[in-house]
Design an enzyme around this catalytic site. Sequence first.
Site, PDB file in Angstrom:
ATOM      1  N   LYS A 179       0.865  -1.194   0.000  1.00 51.70           N
ATOM      2  CA  LYS A 179       0.000   0.000   0.000  1.00 51.70           C
ATOM      3  C   LYS A 179       0.891   1.230   0.000  1.00 51.70           C
ATOM      4  O   LYS A 179       1.986   1.212   0.557  1.00 51.70           O
ATOM      5  CB  LYS A 179      -0.889   0.026   1.245  1.00 51.70           C
ATOM      6  CG  LYS A 179      -2.124   0.892   1.087  1.00 51.70           C
ATOM      7  CD  LYS A 179      -3.208   0.155   0.300  1.00 51.70           C
ATOM      8  CE  LYS A 179      -4.462   0.958   0.142  1.00 51.70           C
ATOM      9  NZ  LYS A 179      -5.581   0.114  -0.299  1.00 51.70           N
ATOM     10  N   ASP A 185      -6.687   4.192  -4.681  1.00 49.89           N
ATOM     11  CA  ASP A 185      -7.376   4.111  -3.393  1.00 49.89           C
ATOM     12  C   ASP A 185      -8.041   5.478  -3.206  1.00 49.89           C
ATOM     13  O   ASP A 185      -8.288   6.187  -4.200  1.00 49.89           O
ATOM     14  CB  ASP A 185      -6.398   3.752  -2.261  1.00 49.89           C
ATOM     15  CG  ASP A 185      -7.124   3.390  -0.974  1.00 49.89           C
ATOM     16  OD1 ASP A 185      -7.790   2.349  -0.932  1.00 49.89           O
ATOM     17  OD2 ASP A 185      -7.048   4.163   0.002  1.00 49.89           O
TER      18      ASP A 185
END
Length: 416
Positions: free
Chosen positions: A105, A145
């Site tokens: 991430k 995201d």
Amino acid sequence: MSDANPFESLQEQVDDAAAYLDVESDVIERLKHPERVLELNLTVELDDGSLARFKGFRSQFNGDRGPYKGGIRYHPNVSRDEVKALSGWMAYKCAIVDIPLGGGKGGIIIDPTEYSEAELERLTRAYATELRPLVGPDRDIPAPDVNTGQREMNWFKDTYETLERTTAPGVITGKAIASGGSEGRVEATGRSTMFAAREAFDYLGQDISDATVAVQGYGNAGSIAARLIEDLGATVVAVSDSSGGVYDPDGIDARAVKSHKNETGSVTGYEGTEELTNEELLTLDVDLLVPAALENAIDADLAEDVEADVIAEAANGPLTPDADDVLTDRDVLVVPDILANAGGVTVSYFEWVQNRQRFSWSEERVNDELETVITSAFDDLVDAYESKGLPNFRTAAYVVAAQRIADAYAESGNWP
Ligand code: NAD
């Protein structure tokens, strides 16, 4: 909203599962920490010629099952621990849906609404340049995201390809179709939330078409989940975003309220609805609650007042571990994020496969294959839940996922 540390929440979730796993404790420790975290200071020229510094991160949590995979978030609340937690959730998510990818991430601390498109492009290209040695179609494959989308993905891909002097669309997913994206990717997260909710009602012997639904967070994941759940015949009675919520017990048209948000910037003020706060939305007496905003939306206190029978987590980490305990005691069925929102990474995986094949699938094929992946992951979760007598679906998901990662690690061996 709680201020629970999301990385500690992740570690607690893994510990909860570890008690039921056939895995040595030292291997469990390995499954609670990222393999590496890169911290960056990006210096970007603003439109007025001044320089601004932005802190960014990329966490590579676990690569035992394949290249690291996970999105890039642009948000003022991004932190090192948040990125570490999100990267871990990605590793477990890829494992529960059994796609050959690990977890990663990234994030940049920024409120993107305060910057021009040109400034955001320079920032994204600076981030991609710094990440170049770590990423690649066989190494680490970012994706969108919160507050990033096709635009940022296209810039990232172009930067990587230009610097590498190659074409490598599989370096990043969530691209526009014209840039090598996949049909069905934009809708994939909401679609998996719909499949997960449908399977949960089925498991309970109930028909989702009779359900009333509240959705917190009306962005990509939430608005699409609402629309697809409405298409199953359910009635969406409340939706919210960061400006507040709207409620109509007779039902809100999920598509029309999204158009209203596109026009006005918010769901608030949608005609024929009453205003309600986010807390009121989360405790409404509905059959299905879909948290689709950010982490820690529901803490233990709020969980005592939740009236929904089923929660399908479109967001990552919307419940604190204490809230989970309360909801388990109260027999609320929670379909965990790592399954309910896994459609995004699953269709990202399909996009990567198509990029590598240099071949495009139809939207129908993408949606059919996604349905197969999510429903069989749901079945694996239910098998573990029932056969091992587990306390809730989240622990079941972590038991299945952690065992798969540990098995891959055991097969590879530890080296050097
Ligand atoms: P988004 O930016 O499109 O939407 C987020 C929405 O949440 C916005 O409407 C925003 O106004 C709202 N929001 C923010 N704070 C809120 C609050 N306190 N109360 C109510 N609403 C609030 O982001 P997204 O891509 O839809 O992501 C939402 C969640 O889904 C995140 O947790 C993300 O990690 C997760 N997720 C997204 C994807 C994807 O493919 N987009 C995939 C997996 C998981």
